[in-house]
Design a protein around this motif. Structure first.
Motif, PDB file in Angstrom:
ATOM      1  N   ILE A  56       0.922  -1.263   0.242  1.00  0.00           N
ATOM      2  CA  ILE A  56      -0.508   0.388  -0.016  1.00  0.00           C
ATOM      3  C   ILE A  56       0.843   0.778  -0.232  1.00  0.00           C
ATOM      4  O   ILE A  56       0.345   1.815  -0.758  1.00  0.00           O
ATOM      5  N   VAL A  57       1.642   1.441   1.159  1.00  0.00           N
ATOM      6  CA  VAL A  57       2.868   2.527   0.955  1.00  0.00           C
ATOM      7  C   VAL A  57       3.595   2.720  -0.342  1.00  0.00           C
ATOM      8  O   VAL A  57       3.905   3.294  -0.792  1.00  0.00           O
ATOM      9  N   ALA A  58       3.876   1.789  -1.114  1.00  0.00           N
ATOM     10  CA  ALA A  58       4.893   1.259  -2.048  1.00  0.00           C
ATOM     11  C   ALA A  58       4.362   2.344  -3.636  1.00  0.00           C
ATOM     12  O   ALA A  58       4.509   2.721  -4.103  1.00  0.00           O
ATOM     13  N   GLY A  59       2.979   1.816  -3.052  1.00  0.00           N
ATOM     14  CA  GLY A  59       1.950   2.356  -4.623  1.00  0.00           C
ATOM     15  C   GLY A  59       1.421   3.677  -4.149  1.00  0.00           C
ATOM     16  O   GLY A  59       0.419   4.022  -5.408  1.00  0.00           O
ATOM     17  N   GLY A  60       1.732   4.437  -3.130  1.00  0.00           N
ATOM     18  CA  GLY A  60       0.863   5.454  -3.355  1.00  0.00           C
ATOM     19  C   GLY A  60       0.124   5.719  -2.618  1.00  0.00           C
ATOM     20  O   GLY A  60      -0.479   7.480  -2.498  1.00  0.00           O
ATOM     21  N   TYR A  61      -0.600   4.816  -1.969  1.00  0.00           N
ATOM     22  CA  TYR A  61      -1.928   4.947  -1.412  1.00  0.00           C
ATOM     23  C   TYR A  61      -1.562   5.560  -0.526  1.00  0.00           C
ATOM     24  O   TYR A  61      -0.427   5.562   0.462  1.00  0.00           O
ATOM     25  N   GLY A  62      -2.928   6.453   0.427  1.00  0.00           N
ATOM     26  CA  GLY A  62      -2.590   7.616   1.211  1.00  0.00           C
ATOM     27  C   GLY A  62      -2.615   6.766   2.805  1.00  0.00           C
ATOM     28  O   GLY A  62      -3.237   5.580   2.950  1.00  0.00           O
ATOM     29  N   GLY A  63      -2.345   7.715   4.326  1.00  0.00           N
ATOM     30  CA  GLY A  63      -2.936   7.448   5.273  1.00  0.00           C
ATOM     31  C   GLY A  63      -3.888   7.057   5.711  1.00  0.00           C
ATOM     32  O   GLY A  63      -4.342   5.971   6.613  1.00  0.00           O
ATOM     33  N   ARG A  64      -5.259   7.169   4.602  1.00  0.00           N
ATOM     34  CA  ARG A  64      -6.550   6.985   5.137  1.00  0.00           C
ATOM     35  C   ARG A  64      -6.390   5.268   4.510  1.00  0.00           C
ATOM     36  O   ARG A  64      -7.614   4.243   5.379  1.00  0.00           O
ATOM     37  N   ALA A  65      -6.666   4.702   3.728  1.00  0.00           N
ATOM     38  CA  ALA A  65      -6.987   3.579   3.250  1.00  0.00           C
ATOM     39  C   ALA A  65      -6.190   2.847   4.394  1.00  0.00           C
ATOM     40  O   ALA A  65      -6.183   0.965   4.510  1.00  0.00           O
ATOM     41  N   LEU A  66      -4.415   3.589   4.756  1.00  0.00           N
ATOM     42  CA  LEU A  66      -4.243   2.325   5.524  1.00  0.00           C
ATOM     43  C   LEU A  66      -4.796   2.211   6.543  1.00  0.00           C
ATOM     44  O   LEU A  66      -4.742   0.753   7.637  1.00  0.00           O
ATOM     45  N   ARG A  67      -5.231   2.829   7.505  1.00  0.00           N
ATOM     46  CA  ARG A  67      -6.027   3.630   8.970  1.00  0.00           C
ATOM     47  C   ARG A  67      -7.347   2.489   8.658  1.00  0.00           C
ATOM     48  O   ARG A  67      -8.020   1.040   9.677  1.00  0.00           O
ATOM     49  N   GLN A  68      -8.052   2.219   7.468  1.00  0.00           N
ATOM     50  CA  GLN A  68      -9.550   1.776   7.147  1.00  0.00           C
ATOM     51  C   GLN A  68      -8.481   0.493   7.169  1.00  0.00           C
ATOM     52  O   GLN A  68      -9.849  -0.441   7.893  1.00  0.00           O
ATOM     53  N   THR A  69      -7.675  -0.116   7.110  1.00  0.00           N
ATOM     54  CA  THR A  69      -7.206  -1.743   6.691  1.00  0.00           C
ATOM     55  C   THR A  69      -6.518  -2.335   8.018  1.00  0.00           C
ATOM     56  O   THR A  69      -7.379  -3.281   8.159  1.00  0.00           O
ATOM     57  N   LEU A  70      -6.432  -1.753   8.532  1.00  0.00           N
ATOM     58  CA  LEU A  70      -5.685  -1.686  10.338  1.00  0.00           C
ATOM     59  C   LEU A  70      -7.053  -1.943  10.841  1.00  0.00           C
ATOM     60  O   LEU A  70      -7.187  -3.108  11.743  1.00  0.00           O
ATOM     61  N   LEU A  71      -7.665  -0.800  10.942  1.00  0.00           N
ATOM     62  CA  LEU A  71      -8.848  -0.776  11.502  1.00  0.00           C
ATOM     63  C   LEU A  71     -10.055  -2.516  11.408  1.00  0.00           C
ATOM     64  O   LEU A  71     -10.522  -3.015  12.759  1.00  0.00           O
ATOM     65  N   LYS A  72      -9.909  -2.899  10.119  1.00  0.00           N
ATOM     66  CA  LYS A  72     -11.002  -3.676   9.608  1.00  0.00           C
ATOM     67  C   LYS A  72     -10.056  -5.461   9.732  1.00  0.00           C
ATOM     68  O   LYS A  72     -10.995  -6.349  11.344  1.00  0.00           O
ATOM     69  N   VAL A  73      -8.757  -4.996  10.436  1.00  0.00           N
ATOM     70  CA  VAL A  73      -7.996  -6.011  10.628  1.00  0.00           C
ATOM     71  C   VAL A  73      -7.877  -6.453  11.617  1.00  0.00           C
ATOM     72  O   VAL A  73      -8.304  -8.049  12.777  1.00  0.00           O
ATOM     73  N   VAL A  74      -7.546  -5.853  12.741  1.00  0.00           N
ATOM     74  CA  VAL A  74      -7.789  -5.548  14.002  1.00  0.00           C
ATOM     75  C   VAL A  74      -9.201  -6.109  14.326  1.00  0.00           C
ATOM     76  O   VAL A  74      -9.387  -6.847  15.245  1.00  0.00           O
ATOM     77  N   GLY A  75     -10.123  -5.466  14.763  1.00  0.00           N
ATOM     78  CA  GLY A  75     -11.707  -5.834  14.570  1.00  0.00           C
ATOM     79  C   GLY A  75     -11.980  -6.950  13.927  1.00  0.00           C
ATOM     80  O   GLY A  75     -12.212  -7.397  15.054  1.00  0.00           O
ATOM     81  N   ILE A  76     -11.513  -7.563  13.489  1.00  0.00           N
ATOM     82  CA  ILE A  76     -11.795  -9.037  12.958  1.00  0.00           C
ATOM     83  C   ILE A  76     -11.066  -9.943  13.679  1.00  0.00           C
ATOM     84  O   ILE A  76     -11.026 -11.130  14.635  1.00  0.00           O
ATOM     85  N   ALA A  77      -9.743  -9.344  13.746  1.00  0.00           N
ATOM     86  CA  ALA A  77      -8.408 -10.240  14.501  1.00  0.00           C
ATOM     87  C   ALA A  77      -9.811 -10.475  16.349  1.00  0.00           C
ATOM     88  O   ALA A  77      -9.588 -11.844  17.551  1.00  0.00           O
ATOM     89  N   VAL A  78      -9.469  -9.177  16.763  1.00  0.00           N
ATOM     90  CA  VAL A  78      -9.703  -9.268  18.207  1.00  0.00           C
ATOM     91  C   VAL A  78     -12.012  -9.458  18.682  1.00  0.00           C
ATOM     92  O   VAL A  78     -11.739 -10.603  19.620  1.00  0.00           O
ATOM     93  N   LEU A  79     -12.515  -9.737  17.279  1.00  0.00           N
ATOM     94  CA  LEU A  79     -13.499 -10.745  17.555  1.00  0.00           C
ATOM     95  C   LEU A  79     -13.945 -12.147  17.738  1.00  0.00           C
ATOM     96  O   LEU A  79     -14.491 -12.905  18.231  1.00  0.00           O
ATOM     97  N   ALA A  80     -12.547 -12.780  16.752  1.00  0.00           N
ATOM     98  CA  ALA A  80     -12.097 -14.225  16.834  1.00  0.00           C
ATOM     99  C   ALA A  80     -11.930 -14.068  17.934  1.00  0.00           C
ATOM    100  O   ALA A  80     -11.825 -15.433  18.065  1.00  0.00           O
ATOM    101  N   ALA A  81     -11.127 -13.244  19.042  1.00  0.00           N
ATOM    102  CA  ALA A  81     -10.366 -14.170  20.042  1.00  0.00           C
ATOM    103  C   ALA A  81     -11.403 -14.113  20.798  1.00  0.00           C
ATOM    104  O   ALA A  81     -11.034 -14.859  21.838  1.00  0.00           O
TER     105      ALA A  81
END
Length: 434
Positions: free
Chosen positions: A298-323
């Protein structure tokens, strides 16, 4: 090609996680098998000695080794994006040289320190005699360069397959040792063989994939300087390695502190309780690695911080719910789980197991946040979060053990998880928003 849609990125991350977890599932079954056999055969004290020798070697390895996988993925993503096979080959060769040199230093250091450390941890004479040779088990962790390249290539299926190597050898070794009526020294020999097999298998897979994708460039890359190709690579590697060392430090040092303060039997109880957290710990670490590969693209492709944060929130949210179900099951049936895993002799580990699983659930936030900071080129910020939390709580562990017994280790783990992961979440949010 990385797309703009966070859902696509999240699917790729969890698809990669699924591929690795396929191997981890099989590995987990075999690990449970040799745990069931070893704990019942050795008992808390001798199993504690086995754990302490292994924890000592992995701690020395964790402090001294110099893994390079994060640099391989971050800078390799740029070279891969631009089709620069020779730049990528130079990077891989550089990473391998640095990592193998660090591994050799770790082996020597582990050998030299055995006479000074072993007597304080209650090692038997046979364990003391074999411990210098067991230092070569360090090599089981010296494999991040090929691992990073496989992540970069998206070959998480091979990473999953590799996860079966160590537990397979350990299980076979455990069966042979028990069948022959041997002791702790023979268990250490079996675990050493497992570490060496882990080392050889990963480097073999990495070399095979590099030869397949890069061809002659991996053998004879065009002349060039890695430091010119990859600006700031030394600074990046120093910061990312310090972060990894500090992030893993408490988990590695805790059994040694417990063995030093309370003896090998208590270290054995703690090790069994800690083993119960593997069901969360291993997916969390794999999730962090899988996230890092995607976030680096994502960073190498020039996408912004918003795209990174959206991806991160979904990943962490799913992981915590699964735990959540795992935490609930452990909280309701701790004694039954411990007895199933290790037998009635380890029943006193039930209480601390609940605390360790809770701490590990909180720590699910950490690996993806660390990956995001590293992908953004700021591994030092993750390092400082781990440094502050480690130095705030690790020195308290001896006092907590003296005051609260083995539960003191659980209290320390929960407190450190809350502080470390809270800091990481704040740092990644602030960094990605700039």
């Amino acid at each position: 090609m990385v797309t703009d849609r966070p859902a696509s990125r999240v699917r790729r991350i969890f698809a990669s996680l699924g591929l690795v977890l396929g191997g981890k599932a099989g590995a987990g079954i075999m690990s449970l098998g040799y745990l069931l056999l070893a704990t019942r055969y050795l008992g808390p004290k001798d199993y504690g000695v086995l754990v302490l020798v292994h924890a000592y070697v992995t701690t020395v390895c964790g402090v001294i080794e110099f893994p390079s996988w994060q640099a391989i993925v971050r800078y390799g993503a740029e070279a891969d994006r631009d089709g620069q096979a020779h730049r990528l080959s130079r990077l891989l060769r550089f990473g391998a040289k640095v990592e193998l040199a660090g591994g050799a230093l770790a082996v020597i250091s582990a050998m030299v320190l055995v006479p000074f450390v072993g007597p304080h941890l209650g090692w038997s004479p046979k364990a003391m005699a074999f411990a210098p040779y067991y230092a070569f088990a360090v090599l089981g962790s010296v494999r991040s360069t090929p691992s990073g390249y496989l992540q970069l290539c998206g070959r998480f299926d091979l990473l999953g397959l590799h996860n079966l190597v160590q537990p397979t050898v350990r299980l076979i070794g455990t069966l042979v040792v028990i069948a022959c009526g041997w002791g702790v020294k023979s268990f250490l020999f079996a675990w050493l063989l497992a570490a060496l097999a882990e080392f050889a298998a990963m480097w073999g897979l990495g070399l095979w994939m590099a030869a397949k994708r890069l061809g002659n460039a991996i053998v004879r890359p065009e002349h060039g300087r890695v430091t010119d190709d990859n600006t700031g690579i030394w600074r990046f590697m120093l910061a990312s390695n310090a972060d990894v060392t500090l992030g893993d430090l408490t988990g590695r040092v805790a059994p040694l502190v417990i063995g030093w303060v309370m003896g090998p039997a208590m270290a054995g109880l703690f090790a069994v309780a800690q083993r119960a957290t593997v069901i969360l710990a291993q997916p969390a670490q794999i999730l962090g690695n899988a996230s890092y590969a995607e976030l680096a693209h994502i960073v190498a492709g020039g996408y912004g911080g918003r795209a990174l944060r959206q991806t991160l929130l979904k990943v962490v949210g799913i992981a915590v719910l699964a735990a959540v179900p795992v935490v609930l099951i452990v909280g309701i049936f701790p004694t039954q789980i411990i007895r199933l895993m290790a037998g009635p002799a380890f029943g006193a580990a039930a209480g601390v197991m609940i605390a360790l699983v809770a701490a590990r659930a909180i720590a699910l936030i950490g690996p993806p946040c660390t990956s995001a900071l590293t992908a953004l080129g700021h591994p030092a910020r993750s390092m400082w979060a781990n440094l502050l939390s480690s130095f705030a709580f690790l020195p308290l562990l001896p006092w907590l053990l003296t005051t609260f017994g083995l539960m003191g280790a659980g209290i320390q783990a929960v407190a450190q998880a809350v502080v470390a992961n809270g800091l990481l979440a704040v740092l990644v949010w602030r960094t990605s928003g700039r």
